[in-house]
Motif scaffolding. Sequence first.
Motif, PDB file in Angstrom:
ATOM      1  N   TYR A   1       0.838  -1.203   0.000  1.00 50.70           N
ATOM      2  CA  TYR A   1       0.000   0.000   0.000  1.00 50.70           C
ATOM      3  C   TYR A   1       0.872   1.252   0.000  1.00 50.70           C
ATOM      4  O   TYR A   1       0.641   2.179  -0.770  1.00 50.70           O
ATOM      5  CB  TYR A   1      -0.944  -0.004   1.211  1.00 50.70           C
ATOM      6  CG  TYR A   1      -1.701   1.294   1.348  1.00 50.70           C
ATOM      7  CD1 TYR A   1      -2.843   1.530   0.589  1.00 50.70           C
ATOM      8  CD2 TYR A   1      -1.261   2.284   2.224  1.00 50.70           C
ATOM      9  CE1 TYR A   1      -3.535   2.724   0.699  1.00 50.70           C
ATOM     10  CE2 TYR A   1      -1.946   3.480   2.333  1.00 50.70           C
ATOM     11  CZ  TYR A   1      -3.078   3.694   1.571  1.00 50.70           C
ATOM     12  OH  TYR A   1      -3.746   4.884   1.680  1.00 50.70           O
ATOM     13  N   TRP A   2       1.875   1.281   0.868  1.00 49.67           N
ATOM     14  CA  TRP A   2       2.760   2.453   0.940  1.00 49.67           C
ATOM     15  C   TRP A   2       3.504   2.654  -0.374  1.00 49.67           C
ATOM     16  O   TRP A   2       3.624   3.774  -0.851  1.00 49.67           O
ATOM     17  CB  TRP A   2       3.724   2.316   2.111  1.00 49.67           C
ATOM     18  CG  TRP A   2       3.207   3.005   3.323  1.00 49.67           C
ATOM     19  CD1 TRP A   2       2.187   2.576   4.134  1.00 49.67           C
ATOM     20  CD2 TRP A   2       3.638   4.252   3.845  1.00 49.67           C
ATOM     21  NE1 TRP A   2       1.985   3.483   5.124  1.00 49.67           N
ATOM     22  CE2 TRP A   2       2.857   4.525   4.983  1.00 49.67           C
ATOM     23  CE3 TRP A   2       4.611   5.156   3.459  1.00 49.67           C
ATOM     24  CZ2 TRP A   2       3.031   5.675   5.727  1.00 49.67           C
ATOM     25  CZ3 TRP A   2       4.783   6.303   4.213  1.00 49.67           C
ATOM     26  CH2 TRP A   2       3.997   6.556   5.336  1.00 49.67           C
ATOM     27  N   LEU A   3       4.024   1.580  -0.949  1.00 46.96           N
ATOM     28  CA  LEU A   3       4.746   1.710  -2.215  1.00 46.96           C
ATOM     29  C   LEU A   3       3.840   2.246  -3.321  1.00 46.96           C
ATOM     30  O   LEU A   3       4.281   3.040  -4.156  1.00 46.96           O
ATOM     31  CB  LEU A   3       5.333   0.359  -2.640  1.00 46.96           C
ATOM     32  CG  LEU A   3       6.579  -0.085  -1.892  1.00 46.96           C
ATOM     33  CD1 LEU A   3       6.876  -1.555  -2.190  1.00 46.96           C
ATOM     34  CD2 LEU A   3       7.776   0.779  -2.236  1.00 46.96           C
TER      35      LEU A   3
ATOM     36  N   ASP B   1      10.935   5.215  -8.601  1.00 49.04           N
ATOM     37  CA  ASP B   1      12.210   4.823  -9.197  1.00 49.04           C
ATOM     38  C   ASP B   1      12.262   3.315  -9.403  1.00 49.04           C
ATOM     39  O   ASP B   1      11.300   2.592  -9.115  1.00 49.04           O
ATOM     40  CB  ASP B   1      13.381   5.330  -8.349  1.00 49.04           C
ATOM     41  CG  ASP B   1      13.403   4.762  -6.934  1.00 49.04           C
ATOM     42  OD1 ASP B   1      12.531   3.932  -6.594  1.00 49.04           O
ATOM     43  OD2 ASP B   1      14.298   5.143  -6.157  1.00 49.04           O
ATOM     44  N   ALA B   2      13.389   2.849  -9.901  1.00 48.02           N
ATOM     45  CA  ALA B   2      13.558   1.417 -10.191  1.00 48.02           C
ATOM     46  C   ALA B   2      13.485   0.566  -8.929  1.00 48.02           C
ATOM     47  O   ALA B   2      12.949  -0.549  -8.951  1.00 48.02           O
ATOM     48  CB  ALA B   2      14.878   1.186 -10.916  1.00 48.02           C
ATOM     49  N   ALA B   3      13.999   1.086  -7.814  1.00 50.69           N
ATOM     50  CA  ALA B   3      13.965   0.331  -6.555  1.00 50.69           C
ATOM     51  C   ALA B   3      12.522   0.111  -6.105  1.00 50.69           C
ATOM     52  O   ALA B   3      12.166  -0.968  -5.616  1.00 50.69           O
ATOM     53  CB  ALA B   3      14.764   1.058  -5.475  1.00 50.69           C
ATOM     54  N   ARG B   4      11.688   1.116  -6.261  1.00 47.99           N
ATOM     55  CA  ARG B   4      10.270   1.000  -5.903  1.00 47.99           C
ATOM     56  C   ARG B   4       9.600  -0.050  -6.785  1.00 47.99           C
ATOM     57  O   ARG B   4       8.861  -0.908  -6.292  1.00 47.99           O
ATOM     58  CB  ARG B   4       9.569   2.343  -6.073  1.00 47.99           C
ATOM     59  CG  ARG B   4       8.079   2.293  -5.827  1.00 47.99           C
ATOM     60  CD  ARG B   4       7.450   3.669  -6.095  1.00 47.99           C
ATOM     61  NE  ARG B   4       6.020   3.582  -6.104  1.00 47.99           N
ATOM     62  CZ  ARG B   4       5.277   3.391  -7.199  1.00 47.99           C
ATOM     63  NH1 ARG B   4       5.855   3.304  -8.380  1.00 47.99           N
ATOM     64  NH2 ARG B   4       3.975   3.320  -7.113  1.00 47.99           N
ATOM     65  N   GLN B   5       9.837   0.000  -8.084  1.00 52.82           N
ATOM     66  CA  GLN B   5       9.241  -0.963  -9.012  1.00 52.82           C
ATOM     67  C   GLN B   5       9.695  -2.382  -8.694  1.00 52.82           C
ATOM     68  O   GLN B   5       8.897  -3.316  -8.727  1.00 52.82           O
ATOM     69  CB  GLN B   5       9.576  -0.603 -10.458  1.00 52.82           C
ATOM     70  CG  GLN B   5       8.796   0.567 -10.983  1.00 52.82           C
ATOM     71  CD  GLN B   5       7.294   0.375 -10.845  1.00 52.82           C
ATOM     72  OE1 GLN B   5       6.639   1.131 -10.134  1.00 52.82           O
ATOM     73  NE2 GLN B   5       6.741  -0.622 -11.488  1.00 52.82           N
ATOM     74  N   HIS B   6      10.977  -2.538  -8.394  1.00 48.18           N
ATOM     75  CA  HIS B   6      11.503  -3.864  -8.056  1.00 48.18           C
ATOM     76  C   HIS B   6      10.846  -4.380  -6.778  1.00 48.18           C
ATOM     77  O   HIS B   6      10.461  -5.553  -6.707  1.00 48.18           O
ATOM     78  CB  HIS B   6      13.027  -3.804  -7.898  1.00 48.18           C
ATOM     79  CG  HIS B   6      13.626  -5.117  -7.532  1.00 48.18           C
ATOM     80  ND1 HIS B   6      13.715  -6.170  -8.424  1.00 48.18           N
ATOM     81  CD2 HIS B   6      14.150  -5.561  -6.358  1.00 48.18           C
ATOM     82  CE1 HIS B   6      14.275  -7.214  -7.807  1.00 48.18           C
ATOM     83  NE2 HIS B   6      14.541  -6.862  -6.558  1.00 48.18           N
ATOM     84  N   ALA B   7      10.717  -3.509  -5.785  1.00 48.71           N
ATOM     85  CA  ALA B   7      10.090  -3.917  -4.522  1.00 48.71           C
ATOM     86  C   ALA B   7       8.639  -4.337  -4.748  1.00 48.71           C
ATOM     87  O   ALA B   7       8.188  -5.347  -4.191  1.00 48.71           O
ATOM     88  CB  ALA B   7      10.173  -2.789  -3.504  1.00 48.71           C
ATOM     89  N   LEU B   8       7.902  -3.581  -5.545  1.00 49.32           N
ATOM     90  CA  LEU B   8       6.519  -3.970  -5.850  1.00 49.32           C
ATOM     91  C   LEU B   8       6.467  -5.352  -6.483  1.00 49.32           C
ATOM     92  O   LEU B   8       5.619  -6.184  -6.121  1.00 49.32           O
ATOM     93  CB  LEU B   8       5.867  -2.939  -6.772  1.00 49.32           C
ATOM     94  CG  LEU B   8       5.346  -1.676  -6.110  1.00 49.32           C
ATOM     95  CD1 LEU B   8       4.993  -0.626  -7.149  1.00 49.32           C
ATOM     96  CD2 LEU B   8       4.147  -1.993  -5.227  1.00 49.32           C
ATOM     97  N   GLY B   9       7.375  -5.627  -7.394  1.00 48.03           N
ATOM     98  CA  GLY B   9       7.423  -6.941  -8.031  1.00 48.03           C
ATOM     99  C   GLY B   9       7.730  -8.052  -7.053  1.00 48.03           C
ATOM    100  O   GLY B   9       7.111  -9.124  -7.083  1.00 48.03           O
TER     101      GLY B   9
ATOM    102  N   PHE C   1      12.044  -4.210  -0.325  1.00 46.78           N
ATOM    103  CA  PHE C   1      11.340  -3.086   0.292  1.00 46.78           C
ATOM    104  C   PHE C   1      12.325  -2.182   1.036  1.00 46.78           C
ATOM    105  O   PHE C   1      12.257  -0.956   0.933  1.00 46.78           O
ATOM    106  CB  PHE C   1      10.249  -3.589   1.236  1.00 46.78           C
ATOM    107  CG  PHE C   1       9.487  -2.490   1.902  1.00 46.78           C
ATOM    108  CD1 PHE C   1       8.571  -1.731   1.183  1.00 46.78           C
ATOM    109  CD2 PHE C   1       9.673  -2.212   3.242  1.00 46.78           C
ATOM    110  CE1 PHE C   1       7.855  -0.700   1.800  1.00 46.78           C
ATOM    111  CE2 PHE C   1       8.973  -1.195   3.859  1.00 46.78           C
ATOM    112  CZ  PHE C   1       8.049  -0.442   3.142  1.00 46.78           C
ATOM    113  N   LEU C   2      13.245  -2.777   1.761  1.00 42.69           N
ATOM    114  CA  LEU C   2      14.248  -1.990   2.480  1.00 42.69           C
ATOM    115  C   LEU C   2      15.125  -1.205   1.506  1.00 42.69           C
ATOM    116  O   LEU C   2      15.440  -0.036   1.740  1.00 42.69           O
ATOM    117  CB  LEU C   2      15.103  -2.881   3.380  1.00 42.69           C
ATOM    118  CG  LEU C   2      16.146  -2.173   4.231  1.00 42.69           C
ATOM    119  CD1 LEU C   2      15.515  -1.084   5.099  1.00 42.69           C
ATOM    120  CD2 LEU C   2      16.885  -3.176   5.087  1.00 42.69           C
TER     121      LEU C   2
END
Length: 102
Positions: free
Chosen positions: A44-46, A54-62, A81-82
């Motif tokens: 939800y936060w992401l 950014d790419a880190a956010r997209q990777h974390a969502l995946g 996520f971290l």
Amino acid sequence: MSRASRFSRKTNTLIEIYWGEPMSLVISPEGDVQKFSTIEQAQYWLRRKWPVADAARQHALGRLEAAMDCLGSVGEARHAFLNAARSAGFVLQGRPDLPLAA
């Protein structure tokens, strides 16, 4: 009550996935802290409250979605996520060696 109305009512049940020890992030320079204890909360936060796309956010969502679908590990999801949190400027609570969020 008609048969159609009996079956048109749908009950949604939300099951949250516990992902181990809660992760507390310092999310502001004032020291505001947000505790993340489930994958759904992190997702939800992401999606809704994340300050950067950014790419880190997209990777974390995946990684979170993969863990929710049992196609990846919860550990991988937490790690991603971290990394996204660090990329956004957040730090783990109790880690003074890392800069505060801007």
